[in-house]
Design an enzyme around this catalytic site. Structure first.
Site: not given
Length: 240
Positions: A2, A109
């Site tokens: 992340c 992402e």
């Protein structure tokens, strides 16, 4: 992994109410963020022994003991894997005693383009091809908590709280985008997460699990988000 996220609300009172927290002394404020990047100071919540939760400013980048260099430089990691925590005593101890939560309303992402979904780790895409950025959020569109660990360090200039986001294996939804996902904590799980007297490793580690994929949504955004330092509403606009 992340590596970017958003916290687009500027309603501090709403955040405090939602996460049953209060402002920490010296809190430096918050403005809407559309492309939060590692190495920046971010709003996060930590619990104290007085039983209260505090919204404070943390440095996104966990600095372990071995990350403090003799020349004063710092090596940090933005993510800490749940399996690493299980195997490493240093991280396991921090899970027992120094937990925090990053407050976000989405994270980004990057997905491999069609035809390269299963590209082996470490392999590069063909020249001219790029990964596709996605914005991932919860269906209720409310801010949520990402599990993290924190550690206080002293630099030549100041004392800061360094923190990293914990990642876990992906749920069915996220597996179509990436091989890892941040550990999302539900509102109900925060009571255990922020209980400073809860030091049972197994109980806390069990919270680091894939979130319910039925509660998540995503859409493709444009390449603005690829630019470090670019922080504007354009980052969250759907790609045309």
């Amino acid at each position: 992994m992340c590596g970017r996220y958003t916290i687009t609300t500027d309603q501090i009172d709403f955040i405090l109410k939602r996460f049953t927290a209060e402002l920490a002394p010296g809190f430096e404020g918050h403005k809407p963020r559309f492309n939060v990047s590692p190495g920046q100071f971010v709003p996060a919540i930590v619990a104290k022994d007085d039983g209260k939760r505090y919204l404070t400013n943390m440095f996104w980048g966990f600095v372990p003991v071995w990350g403090e260099k003799p020349d004063g430089t710092l090596d940090y990691q933005i993510n800490i894997r749940d399996d690493t925590i299980a195997k490493n005593k240093f991280f396991a101890t921090h899970l027992q005693h120094q937990r925090c939560a990053f407050i976000v309303d989405s994270f980004y992402e990057w997905k491999n383009p069609p035809g390269f979904e299963h590209l082996e780790r470490g392999k590069k895409l063909p020249k001219g091809m790029k990964k596709i950025p996605h914005r991932i959020f919860l269906k209720d569109k409310q801010p949520f908590a990402l599990a993290g660990l924190w550690r206080t360090i002293k630099t030549k200039e100041q004392t800061i709280i360094s923190a990293g986001i914990i990642t876990t294996s992906p749920n069915e939804f996220m597996s179509g985008i990436h091989s890892r996902m941040p550990a999302i904590l539900s509102i109900n799980e925060l009571d255990t997460w922020f209980d400073t007297s809860m030091q049972d490793f197994s109980t806390v580690h069990k919270l680091l699990k894939p979130y319910d994929n039925k509660e998540m949504e995503a859409y493709v955004v444009n390449d603005y988000v690829n630019r470090l330092g670019f922080d504007a509403p354009a980052c969250i606009e759907p790609a045309v």
